[in-house]
Structures are given as structure tokens and as C-alpha cells.
Design an enzyme around this catalytic site. Structure first.
Site, PDB file in Angstrom:
ATOM      1  N   GLU A 112       0.842  -1.187   0.000  1.00 14.83           N
ATOM      2  CA  GLU A 112       0.000   0.000   0.000  1.00 14.83           C
ATOM      3  C   GLU A 112       0.888   1.252   0.000  1.00 14.83           C
ATOM      4  OE1 GLU A 112      -1.691  -0.904   4.171  1.00 14.83           O
ATOM      5  OE2 GLU A 112      -1.798   1.255   3.975  1.00 14.83           O
ATOM      6  N   CYS A 133      -3.619  -3.359   4.421  1.00 17.90           N
ATOM      7  CA  CYS A 133      -2.805  -4.465   4.961  1.00 17.90           C
ATOM      8  C   CYS A 133      -3.307  -5.839   4.523  1.00 17.90           C
ATOM      9  CB  CYS A 133      -2.754  -4.382   6.482  1.00 17.90           C
ATOM     10  SG  CYS A 133      -2.194  -2.779   7.053  1.00 17.90           S
ATOM     11  N   HIS A 159      -3.261 -10.142  11.941  1.00 19.60           N
ATOM     12  CA  HIS A 159      -2.628  -8.946  11.397  1.00 19.60           C
ATOM     13  C   HIS A 159      -2.140  -8.092  12.567  1.00 19.60           C
ATOM     14  CE1 HIS A 159      -1.715  -5.235   9.590  1.00 19.60           C
ATOM     15  NE2 HIS A 159      -2.786  -4.622  10.036  1.00 19.60           N
TER      16      HIS A 159
HETATM   17  N1  COA Z   1       0.994   2.327  30.840  1.00 14.43           N
HETATM   18  C1  COA Z   1       0.362   1.257  30.306  1.00 14.43           C
HETATM   19  N2  COA Z   1      -0.614   1.374  29.361  1.00 14.43           N
HETATM   20  C2  COA Z   1      -0.945   2.616  28.965  1.00 14.43           C
HETATM   21  C3  COA Z   1      -0.327   3.760  29.486  1.00 14.43           C
HETATM   22  C4  COA Z   1       0.684   3.583  30.477  1.00 14.43           C
HETATM   23  N3  COA Z   1       1.335   4.616  31.008  1.00 14.43           N
HETATM   24  N4  COA Z   1      -0.859   4.843  28.877  1.00 14.43           N
HETATM   25  C5  COA Z   1      -1.811   4.393  28.015  1.00 14.43           C
HETATM   26  N5  COA Z   1      -1.849   3.040  28.061  1.00 14.43           N
HETATM   27  C6  COA Z   1      -2.708   2.148  27.282  1.00 14.43           C
HETATM   28  C7  COA Z   1      -4.122   2.656  27.130  1.00 14.43           C
HETATM   29  O1  COA Z   1      -4.923   2.327  28.248  1.00 14.43           O
HETATM   30  C8  COA Z   1      -4.557   1.933  25.872  1.00 14.43           C
HETATM   31  O2  COA Z   1      -4.887   0.612  26.178  1.00 14.43           O
HETATM   32  P1  COA Z   1      -6.310   0.005  25.731  1.00 14.43           P
HETATM   33  O3  COA Z   1      -6.361   0.144  24.242  1.00 14.43           O
HETATM   34  O4  COA Z   1      -6.252  -1.413  26.170  1.00 14.43           O
HETATM   35  O5  COA Z   1      -7.343   0.808  26.377  1.00 14.43           O
HETATM   36  C9  COA Z   1      -3.266   1.883  25.037  1.00 14.43           C
HETATM   37  O6  COA Z   1      -2.197   2.124  25.951  1.00 14.43           O
HETATM   38  C10 COA Z   1      -3.193   2.928  23.961  1.00 14.43           C
HETATM   39  O7  COA Z   1      -3.448   4.154  24.550  1.00 14.43           O
HETATM   40  P2  COA Z   1      -4.432   5.200  23.849  1.00 14.43           P
HETATM   41  O8  COA Z   1      -4.544   6.425  24.667  1.00 14.43           O
HETATM   42  O9  COA Z   1      -5.706   4.511  23.472  1.00 14.43           O
HETATM   43  O10 COA Z   1      -3.527   5.480  22.554  1.00 14.43           O
HETATM   44  P3  COA Z   1      -3.697   6.486  21.392  1.00 14.43           P
HETATM   45  O11 COA Z   1      -5.090   6.979  21.284  1.00 14.43           O
HETATM   46  O12 COA Z   1      -2.623   7.509  21.521  1.00 14.43           O
HETATM   47  O13 COA Z   1      -3.365   5.569  20.100  1.00 14.43           O
HETATM   48  C11 COA Z   1      -3.969   3.923  18.496  1.00 14.43           C
HETATM   49  C12 COA Z   1      -3.676   4.197  19.965  1.00 14.43           C
HETATM   50  C13 COA Z   1      -4.025   2.426  18.230  1.00 14.43           C
HETATM   51  C14 COA Z   1      -5.337   4.528  18.152  1.00 14.43           C
HETATM   52  C15 COA Z   1      -2.860   4.568  17.620  1.00 14.43           C
HETATM   53  O14 COA Z   1      -1.638   3.963  17.897  1.00 14.43           O
HETATM   54  C16 COA Z   1      -3.125   4.500  16.136  1.00 14.43           C
HETATM   55  O15 COA Z   1      -3.849   5.341  15.581  1.00 14.43           O
HETATM   56  N6  COA Z   1      -2.503   3.534  15.446  1.00 14.43           N
HETATM   57  C17 COA Z   1      -2.573   3.408  14.006  1.00 14.43           C
HETATM   58  C18 COA Z   1      -3.849   2.722  13.530  1.00 14.43           C
HETATM   59  C19 COA Z   1      -3.862   1.286  13.786  1.00 14.43           C
HETATM   60  O16 COA Z   1      -2.836   0.694  14.012  1.00 14.43           O
HETATM   61  N7  COA Z   1      -5.073   0.685  13.734  1.00 14.43           N
HETATM   62  C20 COA Z   1      -5.232  -0.718  14.039  1.00 14.43           C
HETATM   63  C21 COA Z   1      -6.162  -1.439  13.119  1.00 14.43           C
HETATM   64  S1  COA Z   1      -5.435  -1.767  11.552  1.00 14.43           S
END
Ligand code: COA
Length: 391
Positions: free
Chosen positions: A81, A113, A235
Site C-alpha cells: 500500500e 494491509c 494482522h
Molecule cells: N501504561 C500502560 N498502558 C498505557 C499507558 C501507560 N502509562 N498509557 C496508556 N496506556 C494504554 C491505554 O490504556 C490503551 O490501552 P487500551 O487500548 O487497552 O485501552 C493503550 O495504551 C493505547 O493508549 P491510547 O490512549 O488509546 O492510545 P492512542 O489513542 O494515543 O493511540 C492507536 C492508539 C491504536 C489509536 C494509535 O496507535 C493508532 O492510531 N494507530 C494506528 C492505527 C492502527 O494501528 N489501527 C489498528 C487497526 S489496523
């Protein structure tokens, strides 16, 4: 009578450079545990300026071609992609670099993906139709989000090459599958952008929805259930996603999953991704290679369940049977050596590489030499990429 088809060889390649996510966390002012525990990632692979999807894909395939030869490869499916050209398939560059036979059908496939799985299934269909041919599948990607965005710590890069044949010696792909397509905007990259746009939380929800639908169909079509699958690959946008997916799948199957079972059933597929990051189309197969390389138990005769998800979105659940003697066909030592010999980048080096513009003026540009695999992108001239073999 149906023909036994599937993966006869699998080789993974990633960049020789990475940044430690503790370094990134310090610069972003984030608790490192958010990355290490919350999303389950330790390091992310960064491609240097002379590495791209073609060099990574060809580098992954070279070991297979060197060992198993190039005769009868009549199909090259190149899934990505992060394409480098709107017209020419990246696979045609790789075909030339690998010196494959001119009698070959070569094409590039895209559906986020999911592209690598589309390529694998189409290759299996082609080989089932004519078991005397072999097919080469290359899944290769660079995951790139905006600096300081939530997606940033889930970047990475890598490629997986798979040789698909009749009577495969690694994993026979079973014909049953669950499928799911739905027109959603959870992650996308318009042609004028070089970073993906993503609604991250939404994408994790659609991922799970696609899994549930595909798993339901797979169970109905195959008559198999949770207990018929020995190890599970998902994935891997980030490793915590696979754990969440497995918890959901177990719950839907009426299983009260323990932490120990989760670790045993999914854990062995995660180690490579934890230290390389997302490689989009290749990511599920990086997990498969990792499982086959690192699982201490002999998996011969065991069934592996695989869930592929591509945003946008398409999902597929399918399975494969590990073949006797599969370990002799693996590239475990090469994978280990590659991952152990990488160079760590400082935050400044990472940002400099990230911000380096790709020349678009049509002039002649020579790229600095970094550590790459057997192929590198030497430069660009008159809008043509110039690849070279590293001696
Ligand atoms: N210690 C331990 N865990 C912690 C933490 C800390 N200090 N701070 C945050 N976390 C945890 C949160 O509780 C959360 O866990 P949960 O999902 O089980 O609730 C996790 O870490 C992620 O934190 P969050 O605040 O939700 O992260 P974010 O909003 O900054 O980003 C994604 C998370 C996945 C949305 C982001 O990485 C993203 O956009 N990724 C790209 C898209 C992707 O990969 N999509 C997947 C489908 S293909």
C-alpha cells in the site's frame, strides 16, 4: 481431487535501522509503558533513504531464489500500500533485480494491509489450476504516519516473500475461509499524501468486527472450532491488537481465556513485530515467520489460524497445516542475524530521515549509501528509480 497448495518457503526482511520507542517516548513526553505495554511495541524499523518497498521485497525474495531456483515461477504478485509508481508494478522492478524468467505474469495488488493475503490466495488458486508452476508472493510496506500523531509509535517497515507451490513444505493452505468487505474510512492515504490518515480507535473497532464476521463464516464453512486450531496469527498493526483480537475470538467461541493460554496461543508470533513495527501488507506474515522460527514445540501436523485485516476494509479468516520437516525450510538463522545486527538511530537521525524529501524535479540525484540488504536504491534520474546490487 483437490491439490495440496500453499507456502513452500517464507523469508522476512526489514531495514537495518531502528529507533527505540523509549527514545521516542522521552521526546514526546509520553510514559514509555504506553508504548511497551499499552500498544505492545519496543522498537520500530526505519528505512534509510536508499531502501524502499522494492529493495526490501527483492531482498526478502533473494534468499528463496538463491536456494530454490527461479524456474517455473510464472506468477509474481507484489502486494503493497506504499506503491512507488501509479502505473508500473513494483514487482516488475523486483522481477528484473531477481533475474526471474520473462515468462511470468507480474502485477501489483493493493487493499491496505490485506493485500498480502489477497496475493497469497490468488497464488494458491493459480497453482491449484496448474500445479506445475510456482508463484512468488512479495508483501512489502513502509508504515508512515505524521510525526507526533497517535499512529507514530506504530510505524515500521518490512517485507515478506513466499514461494507458493503444489505439495508445499512449510504450510498447506486449507480451502475454507471467512470473508468481509465493508466500505469504511478507518485508514486511507490519498495519492497526494505520503503519510496515512487514520481514525485509530475506529480502525481497531472495525478490525474486531471484521474478525467476528470472518471467524463465524470460517467456522460454519469448515465445521471447525476454536479447539481445532493450535496457534493463532493476526494482522499486527501493533502486538496488543493481536491479544485483543484473540480475547474477542475466544469470548465469541465461549472460551474463558487465561493469560497463560493467550501467551501460548498468540505470543510466539509477536516477537519480530514488537521490534520492527507495522509492515502493513507483510505484517501478518512477519507474525507467521516469527511463529515458525521461534516456537519451541514442533508444529508439524498442527493447524494455524490466520486473520488478515486491511483497512477500508477487507478481512479474511483462513487456516493452514504445518508440514512435516518444515524447520529445514525456514530462514531462522538469517532472520535472527538480521535483527541482531541492526543500527540504532537517535531521535535526530530518525527525524532527519523522516523529513528527507524524495527528489521530484527530474534531475539526477545520487543517494548516500546506508546499510541495506543485497539491493539498494542508488538514486533517481529523469524520474526513473535506479536500483543496484550491493556487492
Ligand atoms: N501504561 C500502560 N498502558 C498505557 C499507558 C501507560 N502509562 N498509557 C496508556 N496506556 C494504554 C491505554 O490504556 C490503551 O490501552 P487500551 O487500548 O487497552 O485501552 C493503550 O495504551 C493505547 O493508549 P491510547 O490512549 O488509546 O492510545 P492512542 O489513542 O494515543 O493511540 C492507536 C492508539 C491504536 C489509536 C494509535 O496507535 C493508532 O492510531 N494507530 C494506528 C492505527 C492502527 O494501528 N489501527 C489498528 C487497526 S489496523
Amino acid at each position: 481431487m483437490s491439490v495440496n497448495v500453499g507456502i513452500d518457503a517464507i523469508r522476512f526482511y526489514t531495514s537495518n535501522y531502528f529507533i527505540d520507542l523509549r527514545t521516542l517516548a522521552a521526546v514526546r513526553g509520553v510514559d514509555p509503558d504506553k508504548y511497551m505495554l499499552g500498544i505492545g511495541q519496543d522498537k520500530m524499523a526505519i528505512p534509510p533513504p536508499d531502501e524502499d518497498i522494492v529493495t526490501m521485497g527483492a531482498s526478502a525474495a533473494k534468499s528463496i531464489i538463491d536456494r530454490d531456483g527461479k524456474d517455473r515461477i510464472e506468477l509474481l504478485l507484489f502486494a503493497t500500500e506504499s506503491g512507488i509508481d501509479q502505473s508500473k508494478a513494483g514487482g516488475v522492478f523486483a522481477h528484473g533485480m531477481l533475474g526471474l524468467p520473462a515468462r511470468c505474469r507480474t502485477v501489483e495488488l493493493k487493499e491496505a494491509c490485506y493485500g498480502g493475503t489477497a496475493a497469497l490466495q490468488l497464488a494458491c488458486a493459480a497453482v491449484a489450476r496448474n500445479p506445475s508452476i510456482r508463484a512468488l508472493v512479495i508483501a512489502t510496506d513502509v508504515a508512515r504516519y505524521e510525526l507526533a500523531s497517535p499512529g507514530e509509535p506504530t510505524q515500521g517497515c518490512g517485507a515478506v516473500a513466499m514461494l507458493v507451490t503444489a505439495n508445499p513444505r512449510v504450510l498447506a493452505i486449507e480451502p475454507e475461509h471467512g470473508l468481509f468487505t465493508s466500505d469504511v474510512m478507518d485508514f486511507w492515504r490519498p495519492n497526494y499524501r505520503d503519510q496515512a490518515l487514520v481514525d485509530g480507535k475506529y480502525s481497531t473497532r472495525v478490525y474486531l468486527q471484521a474478525l467476528q464476521e470472518c471467524w463465524k463464516q470460517y467456522r460454519e464453512q469448515s465445521g471447525r472450532g476454536y479447539g481445532d486450531i493450535h496457534r493463532f496469527c493476526y494482522h499486527l498493526p501493533f502486538t496488543r491488537m493481536a491479544e485483543k483480537a484473540h480475547e474477542r475470538l475466544a469470548k465469541d467461541s465461549g472460551i474463558d481465556l487465561t493469560d497463560e493460554q493467550l501467551d501460548q496461543q498468540v505470543g510466539p508470533s509477536l516477537a519480530y513485530n514488537r521490534i520492527t513495527g507495522n509492515s502493513y501488507a507483510a505484517s501478518l506474515y512477519v507474525g507467521l515467520a516469527c511463529l515458525l522460527d521461534t516456537e519451541s514445540e514442533d508444529l508439524a501436523g498442527k493447524r494455524i489460524g490466520l486473520f488478515s485485516y486491511g483497512s477500508g476494509c477487507v478481512g479474511e479468516y483462513f487456516s493452514g497445516l504445518v508440514q512435516p520437516g518444515y524447520r529445514e525450510r525456514l530462514f531462522t538463522h538469517e532472520h535472527r542475524a538480521m535483527l541482531e545486527n541492526r543500527t540504532e538511530l537517535s531521535y535526530r537521525q530518525y527525524e532527519d530521515i523522516y523529513n528527507l524529501p524524495f527528489p521530484t524535479d527530474g534531475g539526477t540525484h545520487t543517494f548516500s549509501r546506508y546499510r541495506t540488504g543485497p539491493y539498494r536504491l542508488a538514486g533517481v534520474k529523469e524520474h526513473k528509480r535506479l536500483y543496484e546490487t550491493v556487492s
